[in-house]
Write an enzyme that holds these catalytic residues in place. Sequence first.
Site, short mmCIF file in Angstrom:
data_model
loop_
_atom_site.label_atom_id
_atom_site.label_comp_id
_atom_site.label_asym_id
_atom_site.label_seq_id
_atom_site.Cartn_x
_atom_site.Cartn_y
_atom_site.Cartn_z
N HIS A 277 0.94 -1.26 -0.13
CA HIS A 277 -0.06 0.04 -0.11
C HIS A 277 0.81 1.35 -0.05
O HIS A 277 0.47 2.33 0.62
CB HIS A 277 -0.92 0.03 1.14
CG HIS A 277 -2.14 -1.14 1.21
ND1 HIS A 277 -3.28 -0.77 0.30
CD2 HIS A 277 -2.09 -2.07 1.75
CE1 HIS A 277 -3.93 -1.79 0.35
NE2 HIS A 277 -3.51 -2.86 1.28
N ASP B 34 -0.62 -5.11 5.69
CA ASP B 34 -1.72 -5.92 5.27
C ASP B 34 -1.40 -6.10 3.83
O ASP B 34 -0.83 -5.07 3.12
CB ASP B 34 -2.97 -5.34 5.35
CG ASP B 34 -3.38 -3.88 4.96
OD1 ASP B 34 -2.22 -3.23 4.93
OD2 ASP B 34 -4.25 -3.71 4.16
N GLU B 35 -2.22 -7.10 3.28
CA GLU B 35 -2.06 -7.17 1.62
C GLU B 35 -0.85 -6.98 0.91
O GLU B 35 -0.79 -6.22 0.15
CB GLU B 35 -3.22 -6.41 1.24
CG GLU B 35 -4.57 -6.67 1.77
CD GLU B 35 -5.68 -5.98 0.97
OE1 GLU B 35 -6.56 -6.43 0.49
OE2 GLU B 35 -5.71 -4.67 1.13
N VAL B 36 0.39 -7.75 1.42
CA VAL B 36 1.66 -7.33 0.57
C VAL B 36 1.53 -8.61 -0.51
O VAL B 36 1.05 -9.70 -0.39
CB VAL B 36 2.53 -7.51 1.59
CG1 VAL B 36 4.16 -7.59 0.75
CG2 VAL B 36 2.68 -6.81 2.64
N ASP C 99 -2.60 -9.72 9.14
CA ASP C 99 -1.77 -10.29 8.22
C ASP C 99 -0.38 -10.68 8.82
O ASP C 99 0.07 -11.72 8.64
CB ASP C 99 -1.43 -9.75 7.11
CG ASP C 99 -2.82 -9.06 6.19
OD1 ASP C 99 -3.45 -8.60 7.09
OD2 ASP C 99 -2.94 -9.09 4.94
#
Lengths: 535, 535
Positions: A268, A328-330, A381
């Site tokens: 992000h 998050d969300e790597v 995460d």
Amino acid sequence: RCPRCIPPPRRRTHSYSPRPSPFLGVVINGVTSTDVWPLPQKLAISEERYPLSPTHFNFYYGEDQASIMKDCSLLDSAFTRYFPLIFPDLTSGKPEKAFSLVVTMHQKDCDGYPNEGSSERYQLNVSAGQAVLNSDTVWGALRGLETFSQLVQQEEDGTYFINKTEIEDFPSFQYRGILLDTSRHFLPLKAILNTLDAMAYSKFNVFHWHIVDDPSFPYQSRTFPDLSSKGAYHPMSHIYTQSDVRRVLTHARLRGIRVIPEFDSPGHTQSWGKGQPNLLTPCYKGSSPSGTFGPINPASALSYIFMSQFLKEVTSVFPDPYFHLGGDEVNFSCWQSNPDVRAFMQKMGFGKDYTKLESFYMENIVNITSNLNKTSIVWQDVFDYHERIPKDTILHIWKGLPAQYKAETSRMTKAGHRVLLGAPWYINHIAYGQDWRISYNVQPLNFSGTEEQKKLVIGGEVSMWGEYVDATNLSPRLWPRACAAAERLWSDESQTRSAEAAFPRLQAFRCSLLRRGVRAEPLSPGHCSDEYRGI
Amino acid sequence: RCPRCIPPPRRRTHSYSPRPSPFLGVVINGVTSTDVWPLPQKLAISEERYPLSPTHFNFYYGEDQASIMKDCSLLDSAFTRYFPLIFPDLTSGKPEKAFSLVVTMHQKDCDGYPNEGSSERYQLNVSAGQAVLNSDTVWGALRGLETFSQLVQQEEDGTYFINKTEIEDFPSFQYRGILLDTSRHFLPLKAILNTLDAMAYSKFNVFHWHIVDDPSFPYQSRTFPDLSSKGAYHPMSHIYTQSDVRRVLTHARLRGIRVIPEFDSPGHTQSWGKGQPNLLTPCYKGSSPSGTFGPINPASALSYIFMSQFLKEVTSVFPDPYFHLGGDEVNFSCWQSNPDVRAFMQKMGFGKDYTKLESFYMENIVNITSNLNKTSIVWQDVFDYHERIPKDTILHIWKGLPAQYKAETSRMTKAGHRVLLGAPWYINHIAYGQDWRISYNVQPLNFSGTEEQKKLVIGGEVSMWGEYVDATNLSPRLWPRACAAAERLWSDESQTRSAEAAFPRLQAFRCSLLRRGVRAEPLSPGHCSDEYRGI
């Protein structure tokens, strides 16, 4: 006929036939109703009523406190703010007897910021001519003041009155947050300040400021001004200057609201790369760079040097002891494509497991933050990849349906972590109809675990992600839908199980929000005597 | 560093990297883009640009028309309105050469109201120093003016310019409506007027005013003032006076928008009963009245006498030749319970078929309306129950998924009725994400039928029912979501099949709406150079 001659009714009620039955408070002496939102922990309201009038009303400090509280600008400004909320129409009401609200506190803590240890407990006793508000701290006094303002009602002829009332109140959860996302869309300062106002009306106490993300970097850094001058949507009109941030911090502090910023990394971060060369991972196509970039480069020492300097700045700008690090969300595909990252993986003995690389990065970032005396919050995460993350790190759950987030809460608290529950309150997601009921029916402690584990759930957070939200629609998406979580996190769950019972009280509260200038959307057909005026 | 010294970019574009590729108009002379919404039928834009400046710009009537158009206050006020829309920043732009917009019309019809026969066709040719706008009627001139205003853009330095352009334009469908529901929630006059403004920007031409319904009766009748004094949410603050209605009619007329009121009966009339005793059917429990009421009593002569008088008033108040009579969702259980209604059924030989009773009622109401020289519109229920409804009645489809409303369109047009398509555009229903694409992909003529049948589809309508909508959230729910239907109903379907291709143009149009003060919500992450300022 002279229809315009009839005086308008003044009660701040919501009506549509069949008129919803009023919420009944605990009854001392005959039956009466209260519209306080969120519901106080212990509430006893009598039918006995006392008149109030804006010309004969005063705030006082308790006698033994009058001198030491003289300089409590925080409470003084709260009195100024609440006076017109208590008396929206200053010309109404007949002066009868004088009425005073007497405030007494055990600690004089007017100049600090609220934090995780701040007591918000208060007692409020309303009797003839006087209400006594007792609290440990200024933060509790603010909550009691809000409750008091909601207890004052108006007769049809405009006369203000308050019922005889006894309240003992405190929050069920210490952390009751709202996340705003100022990266996917820029939110003008005024939209943030208005949100803080409405948060105080519902007793929310944390503003989680998801300030930057892939699309834009509106935070104007003192150390790295290129981050916003190159990464914001616009280098002047779509940024938060240091003075803007200070205004948010002050506005929040005056309302007993903590501001916890999030600088999400290593993913992000697309917008970071525009103003900070060599920070992001160059993605490769075959043996040459493709021209696109991935997450922050975890294999480069420069990344950690930059993050140290940057976190040193932002942890000093935001006073709260908590700091949200994201995580998050790597997406691993860019890391996988990059030969330097692959070489680093080999050197570190991570094999092909990129979750180890992410954990390595986060562990370093958490350590930097810890050395800056901040408690880190990270998205779930990080725990999912790396169960040995330092124990004092707070884990923020955002994924899944009830079965999933409950299992996650069990696992995290079993590992000894404090947990923040976000998953059930992603209210940027919208559906037709009364979806506030879904938020209301959440049971944060209904997961498998010991009493000790349950104590580790510090609270919850409503998220208003910005994909489809900006200043045009923020308020009506947030209010009154967020109020459902506000009550779930403040009130006693055993007294507030029924959304059906809460419904008329929420409708009345929504009308109060309108009267206070909050663009809160309707919950059902009907009307408020004071509709939204700001079209 | 002096970031505030950089001049702000001025183009009214939406941006978020990756920047959406611009829509390409038909290219004459090199490649260029247009952001006109809805897309004109024939459009040729060249790369050649001409400067404009607010200090050197004029509207003119064509030479032979200057004298006869002298008193066309409708167009004169449109010029006044459009000048600041064309030049949002009056201090920008360097005076270079003079530029004029020359308007020529074939009919001088400045003083009437638009109706179903009004041509909206126009031609617009922009060349050096001059644009020529040609139309049959003032209504076409208004549409051309809107298009012209959308063609003017600003350079980064503030200079206004317009590309060499040739446009021939007309609507694909004659009827392009928006329904607002002022009964479930009262909408302040200003919310209605603002909606009319935004409708004109998207070339909508019908405001379907669903003015009364079960919850409230805000229309203040001259003949029956009790209807609103007893049936409105509030007899003064939640009503539309005759003067309010006239303001709506005038505001709409000046923008080429028809106002078609709906007084829905015999169902959806609970609020009527409060001010008009003996109108609704008393429901029975066993052999005695239960105290509740059902639809208008179709067995009582008094109902028809009342409806005649009432319709006589309202058909004279609203000038449009169309009149919406409702007729949907009639619940038969109350009729069935009432002994008088049952006796009437027997007398009329209707057996147990209450659809015959409803048809009988509607036939009478349609006849009353017809004698008042109005064309009736009714909801599809009336046709579903009664296929022999008078042929000139327009049928409004509101039910079902595509397969269902297509089959219904086939049946209705086969029976020779004109059809109005509402079903696919009930956009009060919301969903997360880009639901405008669903509205955009509707194909109104994609049903089984002859060419003659297809001609009977007069257009479509976007509905914004009011269960969960009032002034707090009307604008962001309506805009830009309604724009999808606006383009579907105006533009050539074969040129506008792809929502993907339309997307960047719609984003740019949404930014224009913001700049014009419409609280239009975002379609995706990104920003507009002029964000909404009205927080």
